[in-house]
Design a protein around this motif. Structure first.
Motif, PDB file in Angstrom:
ATOM      1  N   LEU A 172      -0.803  -7.572  13.530  1.00 57.81           N
ATOM      2  CA  LEU A 172      -2.253  -7.125  13.476  1.00 57.81           C
ATOM      3  C   LEU A 172      -3.110  -7.509  12.940  1.00 57.81           C
ATOM      4  CD1 LEU A 172      -0.559  -3.524  11.950  1.00 57.81           C
ATOM      5  CD2 LEU A 172      -1.215  -4.259  14.871  1.00 57.81           C
ATOM      6  N   THR A 173      -4.212  -7.999  13.263  1.00 55.52           N
ATOM      7  CA  THR A 173      -5.256  -7.745  13.054  1.00 55.52           C
ATOM      8  C   THR A 173      -6.414  -7.246  11.815  1.00 55.52           C
ATOM      9  OG1 THR A 173      -5.555  -9.939  14.578  1.00 55.52           O
ATOM     10  CG2 THR A 173      -7.063 -10.236  13.665  1.00 55.52           C
ATOM     11  N   PRO A 174      -6.407  -7.413  10.742  1.00 59.98           N
ATOM     12  CA  PRO A 174      -6.955  -6.717  10.165  1.00 59.98           C
ATOM     13  C   PRO A 174      -8.742  -6.634  10.673  1.00 59.98           C
ATOM     14  CG  PRO A 174      -6.888  -8.400   8.759  1.00 59.98           C
ATOM     15  CD  PRO A 174      -6.078  -8.765  10.054  1.00 59.98           C
ATOM     16  N   ASP A 175      -9.416  -5.379  10.131  1.00 62.44           N
ATOM     17  CA  ASP A 175     -10.604  -4.730  10.649  1.00 62.44           C
ATOM     18  C   ASP A 175     -11.238  -5.741   9.770  1.00 62.44           C
ATOM     19  OD1 ASP A 175      -9.942  -3.333  12.454  1.00 62.44           O
ATOM     20  OD2 ASP A 175     -10.219  -1.271  11.366  1.00 62.44           O
ATOM     21  N   THR A 176     -11.313  -5.403   8.314  1.00 64.30           N
ATOM     22  CA  THR A 176     -11.399  -6.300   7.395  1.00 64.30           C
ATOM     23  C   THR A 176     -10.478  -6.783   6.706  1.00 64.30           C
ATOM     24  OG1 THR A 176     -12.268  -3.983   6.394  1.00 64.30           O
ATOM     25  CG2 THR A 176     -13.581  -5.355   7.656  1.00 64.30           C
ATOM     26  N   GLY A 177     -10.942  -8.150   5.299  1.00 69.26           N
ATOM     27  CA  GLY A 177      -9.596  -8.408   4.495  1.00 69.26           C
ATOM     28  C   GLY A 177      -8.697  -9.151   5.188  1.00 69.26           C
ATOM     29  N   SER A 178      -8.047  -9.608   4.539  1.00 67.84           N
ATOM     30  CA  SER A 178      -6.762 -10.756   4.801  1.00 67.84           C
ATOM     31  C   SER A 178      -5.504 -10.461   4.282  1.00 67.84           C
ATOM     32  CB  SER A 178      -7.458 -12.011   4.689  1.00 67.84           C
ATOM     33  OG  SER A 178      -7.242 -12.344   3.169  1.00 67.84           O
ATOM     34  N   CYS A 224      -1.694 -14.442   6.929  1.00 67.21           N
ATOM     35  CA  CYS A 224      -0.632 -13.978   7.478  1.00 67.21           C
ATOM     36  C   CYS A 224      -0.987 -13.885   9.552  1.00 67.21           C
ATOM     37  CB  CYS A 224      -0.549 -12.728   6.866  1.00 67.21           C
ATOM     38  SG  CYS A 224       0.922 -12.386   5.390  1.00 67.21           S
ATOM     39  N   ARG A 225      -1.586 -14.012   9.688  1.00 66.10           N
ATOM     40  CA  ARG A 225      -2.211 -13.871  10.880  1.00 66.10           C
ATOM     41  C   ARG A 225      -2.006 -15.191  11.453  1.00 66.10           C
ATOM     42  NH1 ARG A 225      -1.570 -10.882  15.270  1.00 66.10           N
ATOM     43  NH2 ARG A 225      -3.511 -10.650  16.432  1.00 66.10           N
ATOM     44  N   LYS A 226      -3.149 -16.620  10.871  1.00 69.45           N
ATOM     45  CA  LYS A 226      -2.934 -18.105  10.923  1.00 69.45           C
ATOM     46  C   LYS A 226      -1.890 -18.837  10.927  1.00 69.45           C
ATOM     47  CE  LYS A 226      -7.326 -18.238  10.545  1.00 69.45           C
ATOM     48  NZ  LYS A 226      -8.010 -18.267   9.254  1.00 69.45           N
ATOM     49  N   ASP A 227      -0.671 -18.121  10.019  1.00 69.27           N
ATOM     50  CA  ASP A 227       0.262 -19.517   9.249  1.00 69.27           C
ATOM     51  C   ASP A 227       1.320 -18.587   9.905  1.00 69.27           C
ATOM     52  OD1 ASP A 227      -1.504 -21.273   8.451  1.00 69.27           O
ATOM     53  OD2 ASP A 227      -2.212 -20.272   7.116  1.00 69.27           O
ATOM     54  N   THR A 273       4.641   1.590   7.075  1.00 67.32           N
ATOM     55  CA  THR A 273       4.480  -0.177   8.361  1.00 67.32           C
ATOM     56  C   THR A 273       3.282  -0.808   8.973  1.00 67.32           C
ATOM     57  OG1 THR A 273       6.396   1.121   8.839  1.00 67.32           O
ATOM     58  CG2 THR A 273       5.421   0.208  10.331  1.00 67.32           C
ATOM     59  N   THR A 274       2.191  -0.322   8.974  1.00 67.25           N
ATOM     60  CA  THR A 274       0.775  -0.643   8.984  1.00 67.25           C
ATOM     61  C   THR A 274       0.982  -1.779   7.975  1.00 67.25           C
ATOM     62  OG1 THR A 274      -0.050   1.520   9.881  1.00 67.25           O
ATOM     63  CG2 THR A 274      -1.305  -0.335   9.961  1.00 67.25           C
ATOM     64  N   THR A 275       0.914  -1.595   6.655  1.00 65.82           N
ATOM     65  CA  THR A 275       0.609  -2.381   5.789  1.00 65.82           C
ATOM     66  C   THR A 275       1.499  -3.785   5.850  1.00 65.82           C
ATOM     67  OG1 THR A 275       0.007  -1.004   4.239  1.00 65.82           O
ATOM     68  CG2 THR A 275       0.187  -2.920   3.351  1.00 65.82           C
ATOM     69  N   ILE A 276       3.109  -3.100   6.633  1.00 67.49           N
ATOM     70  CA  ILE A 276       3.790  -4.391   6.208  1.00 67.49           C
ATOM     71  C   ILE A 276       3.661  -5.116   7.777  1.00 67.49           C
ATOM     72  CG2 ILE A 276       6.305  -4.730   6.957  1.00 67.49           C
ATOM     73  CD1 ILE A 276       6.646  -1.954   4.462  1.00 67.49           C
ATOM     74  N   ARG A 277       3.108  -4.627   8.921  1.00 69.36           N
ATOM     75  CA  ARG A 277       2.717  -5.348  10.272  1.00 69.36           C
ATOM     76  C   ARG A 277       1.971  -6.305   9.599  1.00 69.36           C
ATOM     77  NH1 ARG A 277       4.913  -3.823  14.656  1.00 69.36           N
ATOM     78  NH2 ARG A 277       3.722  -3.949  15.424  1.00 69.36           N
ATOM     79  N   HIS A 278       0.719  -5.691   9.339  1.00 73.68           N
ATOM     80  CA  HIS A 278      -0.014  -6.767   8.678  1.00 73.68           C
ATOM     81  C   HIS A 278       0.786  -8.482   8.058  1.00 73.68           C
ATOM     82  CE1 HIS A 278      -3.074  -4.151   9.289  1.00 73.68           C
ATOM     83  NE2 HIS A 278      -4.327  -4.964  10.144  1.00 73.68           N
ATOM     84  N   LEU A 279       1.538  -7.969   7.392  1.00 74.25           N
ATOM     85  CA  LEU A 279       2.339  -8.969   6.123  1.00 74.25           C
ATOM     86  C   LEU A 279       2.919  -9.863   6.777  1.00 74.25           C
ATOM     87  CD1 LEU A 279       3.401  -7.476   3.094  1.00 74.25           C
ATOM     88  CD2 LEU A 279       1.134  -9.445   2.972  1.00 74.25           C
ATOM     89  N   MET A 323       7.329 -17.123   8.410  1.00 76.15           N
ATOM     90  CA  MET A 323       8.281 -16.646   9.219  1.00 76.15           C
ATOM     91  C   MET A 323       9.834 -17.297   8.222  1.00 76.15           C
ATOM     92  SD  MET A 323       8.017 -14.566  10.554  1.00 76.15           S
ATOM     93  CE  MET A 323       6.748 -13.109  10.494  1.00 76.15           C
ATOM     94  N   LYS A 324       9.297 -18.833   7.877  1.00 73.80           N
ATOM     95  CA  LYS A 324      10.596 -20.087   7.695  1.00 73.80           C
ATOM     96  C   LYS A 324      11.127 -19.461   6.327  1.00 73.80           C
ATOM     97  CE  LYS A 324       8.931 -23.793   9.944  1.00 73.80           C
ATOM     98  NZ  LYS A 324       7.859 -25.355   9.663  1.00 73.80           N
ATOM     99  N   HIS A 325      10.360 -18.534   5.685  1.00 73.53           N
ATOM    100  CA  HIS A 325      10.736 -18.364   4.151  1.00 73.53           C
ATOM    101  C   HIS A 325      10.386 -17.076   3.902  1.00 73.53           C
ATOM    102  CE1 HIS A 325       9.155 -22.381   2.977  1.00 73.53           C
ATOM    103  NE2 HIS A 325       7.829 -22.239   4.088  1.00 73.53           N
ATOM    104  N   LEU A 326      10.921 -16.455   4.678  1.00 74.46           N
ATOM    105  CA  LEU A 326      11.059 -14.719   5.237  1.00 74.46           C
ATOM    106  C   LEU A 326      12.005 -14.243   5.038  1.00 74.46           C
ATOM    107  CD1 LEU A 326       8.021 -12.542   4.324  1.00 74.46           C
ATOM    108  CD2 LEU A 326       7.675 -12.780   6.554  1.00 74.46           C
ATOM    109  N   GLY A 327      12.628 -13.139   4.830  1.00 68.63           N
ATOM    110  CA  GLY A 327      13.221 -12.087   5.512  1.00 68.63           C
ATOM    111  C   GLY A 327      12.479 -10.837   5.191  1.00 68.63           C
ATOM    112  N   TYR A 328      13.037 -10.404   6.750  1.00 63.55           N
ATOM    113  CA  TYR A 328      11.974  -8.971   7.437  1.00 63.55           C
ATOM    114  C   TYR A 328      13.139  -8.374   7.429  1.00 63.55           C
ATOM    115  CZ  TYR A 328       9.265  -6.470  10.489  1.00 63.55           C
ATOM    116  OH  TYR A 328       8.255  -4.986  10.471  1.00 63.55           O
TER     117      TYR A 328
END
Ligand code: ATP
Length: 307
Positions: A53-59, A67-70, A43-49, A75-80
């Motif tokens: 969530l903001t990662p400590d490192t990586g993107s 995933c954070r900025k845009d 779930t932590t991985t998915i919440r980054h996607l 969301m227009k192209h995503l089903g969650y």
């Protein structure tokens, strides 16, 4: 360009909890199963996607966007489908779907209605009064109804009965045939096996492996429970020495087979078989089959304080 990219994400919650230097990608048209035990970091991985969530490192990137900025554009192209669905409890099921449809600018509701039909969901009642399985169906319909290119599903079949699990597996295969890219998390290898092209296994926040499902199937040891017409037949079968691992219990024999089951079928051909059943292996057993002692040793090292 990969459709979903996790580029070396670390999110350290302390106490060895979180995810650590995760790196994997999901390609266009691929169904990727994300497997791991409770608390592994799915779930932590998915919440980054989802950009929550903001990662400590990586993107993380989806369709080449951050995933954070845009996240609004993504969301227009995503089903969650979240792991824990929090709906507007007082709303009726259909009102919720209409509301979500309007938010997404959904003009054509025919696919939504086909999904309601497929999952046999009564959308007239209020969400508060729905069972867990009904809420899960509502979540699934909501994730798929706008026909998004990318789907991220956190434990999609939890709460669904076996019939509905099969209907869900059918839906995934249909969406895959349309070229959708899907990442779905699960605890169950059996479930993932039906639909996915590739799996990633996460344990204690680290990716243990990503593997092609077809390769895994050939490596996988399965157990079969065979009931013969008598204990004498069962022992006669055990004496054929065709298999290393046979456990006898009265007229029944449990046989472990690696890869194809053809050899077992051939060995059984001279005996009277009353029943033949596959025993499901837990995820833990599947881990152990693939990685044997390596995982336990790794864990022991970690528990000893070394990451
Ligand atoms: N906000 C948080 N603060 C501290 N620890 C957290 C936080 N969120 C998650 N964790 C911890 O991080 C680890 C990974 O949790 P996560 O929910 O990602 O696991 P999961 O693989 O989805 O598990 P499950 O299969 O049980 O849903 C767990 O040990 C969890 O307790």
């Amino acid at each position: 360009m990969s459709i979903i990219e996790i580029n070396g994400i670390t999110k350290d919650y302390g106490n060895r909890k979180g995810i650590f230097n995760l790196l994997f990608a999901v390609e266009k048209g691929e169904v990727f199963g994300y497997l791991g035990p409770n608390g592994a970091g799915k779930t932590t991985t998915i919440r980054h996607l989802l950009g929550f969530l903001t990662p400590d490192t990586g993107s993380a990137k989806i369709l080449g966007m951050d995933c954070r900025k845009d996240s609004a554009e993504i969301m227009k192209h995503l089903g969650y489908l979240p792991a824990e669905i929090a709906f507007f409890d007082g709303m009726k099921g259909m009102d919720f779907l209409k509301f979500m449809g309007e938010m997404r600018g959904l003009a054509n509701t025919s696919y939504r209605d086909a999904l309601i039909e497929k999952f046999q969901l009564d959308t007239k009642g209020t969400i508060r009064k729905m069972s867990k399985g009904m809420k899960q169906k509502l979540g699934i319909i909501c994730a798929f109804m706008h026909d998004p290119q990318v789907l991220i599903l956190d434990e999609p079949t939890s709460g669904l009965d076996p019939l509905m699990q099969n209907i869900f597996a059918g839906l995934i295969l249909e969406e895959k045939a349309k070229g959708k890219t899907i990442l779905m998390s699960s605890h169950s290898f059996e479930e993932i096996e039906k639909t996915c092209d590739r799996i990633g296994i996460i344990r204690a926040g680290e990716l243990v492996t990503t593997e092609d499902i077809h390769v895994l199937k050939t490596k996988r040891r399965k157990s079969y429970l065979i009931t013969f017409d008598s204990p004498a037949t069962a022992s006669a079968f055990a004496k054929t020495d065709s298999f290393d691992n046979i456990t006898l219990d009265g007229a029944s024999a449990k046989v472990d087979v690696l890869g194809s089951v053809t050899r077992l079928m051939e060995a059984l051909s001279g005996f009277t078989v009353i029943d033949f059943d596959t025993q499901k292996n837990s995820l833990e057993e599947v881990f152990m089959q693939y990685y044997g002692s390596t995982i336990t040793e790794e864990n022991a090292t970690k528990q000893g304080g070394v990451r």
